[in-house]
Design a protein around this motif. Structure first.
Motif, PDB file in Angstrom:
ATOM      1  N   PRO A 181     -93.490  47.526 -28.312  1.00  0.00           N
ATOM      2  CA  PRO A 181     -94.234  46.567 -29.151  1.00  0.00           C
ATOM      3  C   PRO A 181     -93.352  45.791 -30.129  1.00  0.00           C
ATOM      4  CG  PRO A 181     -94.507  48.770 -30.012  1.00  0.00           C
ATOM      5  CD  PRO A 181     -93.700  48.922 -28.750  1.00  0.00           C
ATOM      6  N   ARG A 182     -92.314  45.166 -29.624  1.00  0.00           N
ATOM      7  CA  ARG A 182     -91.467  44.330 -30.480  1.00  0.00           C
ATOM      8  C   ARG A 182     -92.221  43.068 -30.897  1.00  0.00           C
ATOM      9  NH1 ARG A 182     -85.814  44.403 -29.018  1.00  0.00           N
ATOM     10  NH2 ARG A 182     -85.256  46.546 -28.500  1.00  0.00           N
ATOM     11  N   PRO A 183     -91.942  42.525 -32.080  1.00  0.00           N
ATOM     12  CA  PRO A 183     -92.490  41.209 -32.432  1.00  0.00           C
ATOM     13  C   PRO A 183     -91.823  40.133 -31.594  1.00  0.00           C
ATOM     14  CG  PRO A 183     -90.916  41.935 -34.090  1.00  0.00           C
ATOM     15  CD  PRO A 183     -91.106  43.097 -33.148  1.00  0.00           C
ATOM     16  N   ALA A 184     -92.587  39.141 -31.196  1.00  0.00           N
ATOM     17  CA  ALA A 184     -92.055  38.092 -30.323  1.00  0.00           C
ATOM     18  C   ALA A 184     -92.872  36.818 -30.496  1.00  0.00           C
ATOM     19  CB  ALA A 184     -92.075  38.549 -28.861  1.00  0.00           C
ATOM     20  N   ALA A 185     -92.377  35.752 -29.905  1.00  0.00           N
ATOM     21  CA  ALA A 185     -93.082  34.472 -29.919  1.00  0.00           C
ATOM     22  C   ALA A 185     -92.904  33.790 -28.573  1.00  0.00           C
ATOM     23  CB  ALA A 185     -92.560  33.570 -31.039  1.00  0.00           C
ATOM     24  N   VAL A 186     -93.952  33.127 -28.124  1.00  0.00           N
ATOM     25  CA  VAL A 186     -93.915  32.306 -26.921  1.00  0.00           C
ATOM     26  C   VAL A 186     -94.050  30.852 -27.365  1.00  0.00           C
ATOM     27  CG1 VAL A 186     -95.076  31.701 -24.759  1.00  0.00           C
ATOM     28  CG2 VAL A 186     -94.930  34.100 -25.470  1.00  0.00           C
ATOM     29  N   ALA A 187     -93.011  30.061 -27.094  1.00  0.00           N
ATOM     30  CA  ALA A 187     -93.022  28.634 -27.454  1.00  0.00           C
ATOM     31  C   ALA A 187     -93.125  27.830 -26.166  1.00  0.00           C
ATOM     32  CB  ALA A 187     -91.764  28.267 -28.223  1.00  0.00           C
ATOM     33  N   ARG A 188     -94.217  27.094 -26.044  1.00  0.00           N
ATOM     34  CA  ARG A 188     -94.496  26.367 -24.795  1.00  0.00           C
ATOM     35  C   ARG A 188     -94.574  24.871 -25.063  1.00  0.00           C
ATOM     36  NH1 ARG A 188     -98.882  24.470 -21.973  1.00  0.00           N
ATOM     37  NH2 ARG A 188    -100.243  24.873 -23.758  1.00  0.00           N
ATOM     38  N   GLU A 189     -93.938  24.082 -24.175  1.00  0.00           N
ATOM     39  CA  GLU A 189     -93.998  22.617 -24.266  1.00  0.00           C
ATOM     40  C   GLU A 189     -93.567  22.109 -25.645  1.00  0.00           C
ATOM     41  OE1 GLU A 189     -95.592  20.368 -21.199  1.00  0.00           O
ATOM     42  OE2 GLU A 189     -93.982  21.838 -21.110  1.00  0.00           O
ATOM     43  N   LEU A 190     -92.457  22.619 -26.140  1.00  0.00           N
ATOM     44  CA  LEU A 190     -91.976  22.240 -27.465  1.00  0.00           C
ATOM     45  C   LEU A 190     -91.803  20.730 -27.608  1.00  0.00           C
ATOM     46  CD1 LEU A 190     -89.363  25.071 -28.110  1.00  0.00           C
ATOM     47  CD2 LEU A 190     -91.476  24.677 -29.385  1.00  0.00           C
ATOM     48  N   THR A 191     -92.256  20.196 -28.701  1.00  0.00           N
ATOM     49  CA  THR A 191     -92.200  18.780 -29.121  1.00  0.00           C
ATOM     50  C   THR A 191     -93.088  17.873 -28.288  1.00  0.00           C
ATOM     51  OG1 THR A 191     -90.346  17.891 -27.783  1.00  0.00           O
ATOM     52  CG2 THR A 191     -89.771  19.151 -29.775  1.00  0.00           C
ATOM     53  N   LYS A 192     -93.815  18.426 -27.320  1.00  0.00           N
ATOM     54  CA  LYS A 192     -94.660  17.600 -26.455  1.00  0.00           C
ATOM     55  C   LYS A 192     -96.110  17.632 -26.944  1.00  0.00           C
ATOM     56  CE  LYS A 192     -91.644  18.545 -22.502  1.00  0.00           C
ATOM     57  NZ  LYS A 192     -91.538  19.125 -21.153  1.00  0.00           N
ATOM     58  N   HIS A 194     -98.824  19.009 -25.815  1.00  0.00           N
ATOM     59  CA  HIS A 194     -99.531  20.292 -25.774  1.00  0.00           C
ATOM     60  C   HIS A 194     -98.656  21.441 -26.285  1.00  0.00           C
ATOM     61  CE1 HIS A 194    -102.847  18.410 -23.699  1.00  0.00           C
ATOM     62  NE2 HIS A 194    -102.010  17.913 -22.808  1.00  0.00           N
ATOM     63  N   GLU A 195     -97.826  21.170 -27.268  1.00  0.00           N
ATOM     64  CA  GLU A 195     -96.963  22.202 -27.844  1.00  0.00           C
ATOM     65  C   GLU A 195     -97.790  23.381 -28.344  1.00  0.00           C
ATOM     66  OE1 GLU A 195     -93.447  21.475 -30.665  1.00  0.00           O
ATOM     67  OE2 GLU A 195     -95.067  22.045 -32.027  1.00  0.00           O
ATOM     68  N   GLU A 196     -97.277  24.592 -28.080  1.00  0.00           N
ATOM     69  CA  GLU A 196     -97.947  25.810 -28.526  1.00  0.00           C
ATOM     70  C   GLU A 196     -96.895  26.849 -28.872  1.00  0.00           C
ATOM     71  OE1 GLU A 196    -101.086  29.191 -26.847  1.00  0.00           O
ATOM     72  OE2 GLU A 196    -100.086  27.827 -25.456  1.00  0.00           O
TER      73      GLU A 196
END
Length: 284
Positions: A181-192, A194-196
């Motif tokens: 259970p490490r902390p993490a992030a999913v970065a999708r479609e950066l700067t576009k 539908h960025e998330e």
């Protein structure tokens, strides 16, 4: 005649508005551009409204083989801009080999900083950034993937991965299984459009993104605690000892074969055969 200059030029990772004024100035001035995909780079000149100079294809699969054309232009005193499809050349993209060759040839190398997906995702994740490692893409399967996961599990610092949308769920599941259970992030479609950017633990993110994921993805994962790093870096338990231990704990042989084979990058049949031999020894 003096050598030309190789400009290592960062390009937008999505939003063309992120092209810096200095990068635009360089693109307008150079007589040639070395590009990972010339079609993608031509879009920058269309965006700037200026004609493109000579384009030299420098794909990842043949960077060294095609670097000679760039070095010839530098030797003739021409300035060349090096671009990849998106982001900064040499960071999980073509460019490192050409830059090294330019230095060896006596050319001047000038980096033009700008967008980088790894740094963009890292700064938006809120995870520690005083030390970090950019892994790039994981090997897709087998022993190489298992070895890479074990290496990352032992890192005491944040790390960044790139992944294709259709493989994101599987990679998150592998990370959750290996790292917990490490902390993490999913970065999708950066700067576009539908960025998330989604934050959570690896198991939470693996569940959230288990289905189809669209677009380009950057994963940011927190580092191991000192205790976890020491444990992950410890010598791997011999295969037969692990199998004996798991059998003694009462795990079903099929479950043992599946999990051990995946973790060690072995064929499931190979692990299952070893289990059967151990069970046969015990029966005698």
């Amino acid at each position: 005649m003096s050598q030309g200059t190789l400009f290592v030029l960062a390009t937008p990772i999505g939003n063309l508005g992120d092209l810096s004024p200095r990068a635009a100035e360089v693109l307008r001035a150079v007589r040639a551009v070395a590009a990972e995909d010339t079609r993608r780079t031509l879009q920058l000149f269309s965006h700037l409204g200026v004609p493109a100079p000579r384009m030299i294809s420098l794909p990842a699969f043949d960077e060294r083989g095609r670097a000679g054309a760039v070095l010839e232009r530098l030797a003739a005193g021409e300035d060349v801009a090096l671009c990849t499809d998106a982001g900064t050349p040499g960071v999980s993209d073509p460019g490192q080999a050409l830059v090294a060759a330019a230095w060896e040839a006596g050319a001047k190398v000038v980096p033009v900083p700008g967008p980088c997906a790894a740094v963009t995702a890292l700064t938006g994740s809120g995870l520690p950034s005083d030390r970090f490692l950019v892994q790039g893409f994981l090997p897709r399967k087998g022993a190489a993937r298992a070895e890479a996961l074990r290496f990352l599990a032992a890192l005491p610092c944040t790390f960044v991965l790139y992944e294709a949308g259709n493989r994101t769920g599987a990679t998150l599941a592998d990370l959750a299984r290996e790292l917990g259970p490490r902390p993490a992030a999913v970065a999708r479609e950066l700067t576009k459009l539908h960025e998330e950017i989604a934050r959570g633990t690896l198991p939470e993110l693996a569940a959230r993104f288990a289905g189809e994921v669209r677009g380009e993805v950057t994963l940011v994962v927190g580092g191991a605690s000192e205790e976890a790093a020491r444990a992950a870096a410890a010598p791997e338990e011999p295969l037969e000892e692990e199998l004996r231990r798991r059998l003694a704990e009462g795990h079903p042989p099929t479950e043992i074969a599946r999990s051990v084979a995946r973790a060690r990058g072995l064929a499931r049949a190979e692990v299952y055969d070893a289990l059967q031999r151990l069970k046969g020894e015990k029966a005698r």
